[in-house]
Write a protein that holds these residues in place. Sequence first.
Motif, PDB file in Angstrom:
ATOM      1  N   UNK A  98     -54.078   0.464 -39.264  1.00 41.84           N
ATOM      2  CA  UNK A  98     -53.641  -0.446 -40.309  1.00 41.84           C
ATOM      3  C   UNK A  98     -52.464  -1.277 -39.822  1.00 41.84           C
ATOM      4  N   UNK A  99     -51.942  -2.096 -40.696  1.00 36.14           N
ATOM      5  CA  UNK A  99     -50.738  -2.859 -40.308  1.00 36.14           C
ATOM      6  C   UNK A  99     -49.798  -2.967 -41.494  1.00 36.14           C
ATOM      7  N   UNK A 100     -48.574  -3.324 -41.184  1.00 36.96           N
ATOM      8  CA  UNK A 100     -47.519  -3.305 -42.204  1.00 36.96           C
ATOM      9  C   UNK A 100     -47.825  -4.242 -43.366  1.00 36.96           C
ATOM     10  N   UNK A 101     -48.406  -5.400 -43.071  1.00 38.45           N
ATOM     11  CA  UNK A 101     -48.674  -6.379 -44.120  1.00 38.45           C
ATOM     12  C   UNK A 101     -49.923  -6.032 -44.930  1.00 38.45           C
ATOM     13  N   UNK A 102     -50.841  -5.303 -44.300  1.00 41.88           N
ATOM     14  CA  UNK A 102     -52.083  -4.938 -45.002  1.00 41.88           C
ATOM     15  C   UNK A 102     -52.416  -3.482 -44.693  1.00 41.88           C
ATOM     16  N   UNK A 103     -51.709  -2.544 -45.349  1.00 46.92           N
ATOM     17  CA  UNK A 103     -51.982  -1.118 -45.096  1.00 46.92           C
ATOM     18  C   UNK A 103     -53.435  -0.766 -45.417  1.00 46.92           C
ATOM     19  N   UNK A 104     -53.976   0.166 -44.673  1.00 51.82           N
ATOM     20  CA  UNK A 104     -55.353   0.604 -44.869  1.00 51.82           C
ATOM     21  C   UNK A 104     -55.460   1.493 -46.114  1.00 51.82           C
ATOM     22  N   UNK A 105     -56.440   1.217 -46.946  1.00 48.84           N
ATOM     23  CA  UNK A 105     -56.658   2.035 -48.143  1.00 48.84           C
ATOM     24  C   UNK A 105     -57.010   3.461 -47.726  1.00 48.84           C
ATOM     25  N   UNK A 106     -56.285   4.418 -48.272  1.00 53.20           N
ATOM     26  CA  UNK A 106     -56.399   5.808 -47.855  1.00 53.20           C
ATOM     27  C   UNK A 106     -56.802   6.672 -49.044  1.00 53.20           C
ATOM     28  N   UNK A 107     -57.900   7.385 -48.906  1.00 55.52           N
ATOM     29  CA  UNK A 107     -58.331   8.359 -49.904  1.00 55.52           C
ATOM     30  C   UNK A 107     -57.708   9.688 -49.501  1.00 55.52           C
ATOM     31  N   UNK A 108     -56.642  10.063 -50.168  1.00 55.07           N
ATOM     32  CA  UNK A 108     -55.756  11.128 -49.689  1.00 55.07           C
ATOM     33  C   UNK A 108     -56.009  12.449 -50.392  1.00 55.07           C
ATOM     34  N   UNK A 109     -55.602  13.515 -49.707  1.00 50.53           N
ATOM     35  CA  UNK A 109     -55.583  14.836 -50.331  1.00 50.53           C
ATOM     36  C   UNK A 109     -54.300  14.992 -51.142  1.00 50.53           C
ATOM     37  N   UNK A 110     -54.387  15.741 -52.210  1.00 51.92           N
ATOM     38  CA  UNK A 110     -53.234  15.972 -53.066  1.00 51.92           C
ATOM     39  C   UNK A 110     -52.115  16.638 -52.278  1.00 51.92           C
ATOM     40  N   UNK A 111     -50.889  16.167 -52.468  1.00 52.14           N
ATOM     41  CA  UNK A 111     -49.739  16.703 -51.746  1.00 52.14           C
ATOM     42  C   UNK A 111     -49.652  18.210 -51.919  1.00 52.14           C
ATOM     43  N   UNK A 112     -49.403  18.908 -50.821  1.00 54.39           N
ATOM     44  CA  UNK A 112     -49.271  20.354 -50.864  1.00 54.39           C
ATOM     45  C   UNK A 112     -50.559  21.088 -50.553  1.00 54.39           C
ATOM     46  N   UNK A 113     -51.705  20.391 -50.596  1.00 55.45           N
ATOM     47  CA  UNK A 113     -52.974  21.043 -50.271  1.00 55.45           C
ATOM     48  C   UNK A 113     -53.089  21.235 -48.761  1.00 55.45           C
TER      49      UNK A 113
END
Length: 298
Positions: free
Chosen positions: A188-203
């Motif tokens: 990705x890049x600073x001006x256009x971050x890559x869309x991220x399907x993330x895991x819930x924090x702590x998992x």
Amino acid sequence: MDIKWLEDFLSLTQTRNFSRSAQERNVTQSALSRRIRALEAWVGADLVDRSTYPLVLTPAGKLFSSSATDAMRLLNDARSLLRIESKDENMLSISAGHTLSLNFLPKWLGAIEARHGQLRTRVLPANVHDSVLSLVEGNCDLLLCYYHSDLPIELDPARFEFINLGGEIVMPVSIPKRSGFAAFPLPGNRLAPTSHLAYTAGSFFARVVERIVARVDQPCFLSNTYESDLAELLKTMALSGLGLAWLPESCIKRELNEGKLVAAGGEQWNMTMEIRLFRALDNRKPALQRLWDMLKQP
């Protein structure tokens, strides 16, 4: 009301410290705080005076502590009695993470049964923390889990042993563009971050992704657009073209072969995990011993 809230609260009554109780309960401090808040909402009163250090219980907290202790004692006594009465020496209970339960365990059990006959098993899908706790507290015969030296499962080798059943690559994937390259590439890049399907924090998988990003010697620009604990749900979102997701290879093998998903980055963005099967050394169930002896054969 979740019974874990009671266990969290009783730990807090002993340590009088959120940080120490979080370590004891193997959760993040913020997660522990949320669970205590949820318990207070259920009770309808503040149980902890957070204005002091070390913290103290409110009058309501002191009263509730006694009731919670009695309730946990009665529940544990009933559980112990039921275990004795319903114990089936030929049934093996396996606690495993949701991803392993869905994608690894059925094929593994099928291969075992094809070679050595039918097994009677009960599968208990759970998150990593609850799976480990289930083994430690004697609620299951086997624990099936991922393992990496950067993210160790802390089980006393004097009480537990394991067998390595293989490996699993966790990798970032995305739907492809017409060119065949990932629609949501890393880094990705600073001006256009890559869309991220993330895991819930702590998992567990959130910690895996954190370790991957931290060890790559390259800036990574991600925008979390969706979060879930479940890899299968993130896979569905990735297939819908909503972003990239780090997923276990067994979860996406068909989609990779069919070209519906492609790697969103080079191998430096991958992590290879071990798949380990743990047992308690003091579990003398004959069916367990027979299975373990068979698995240890070359």
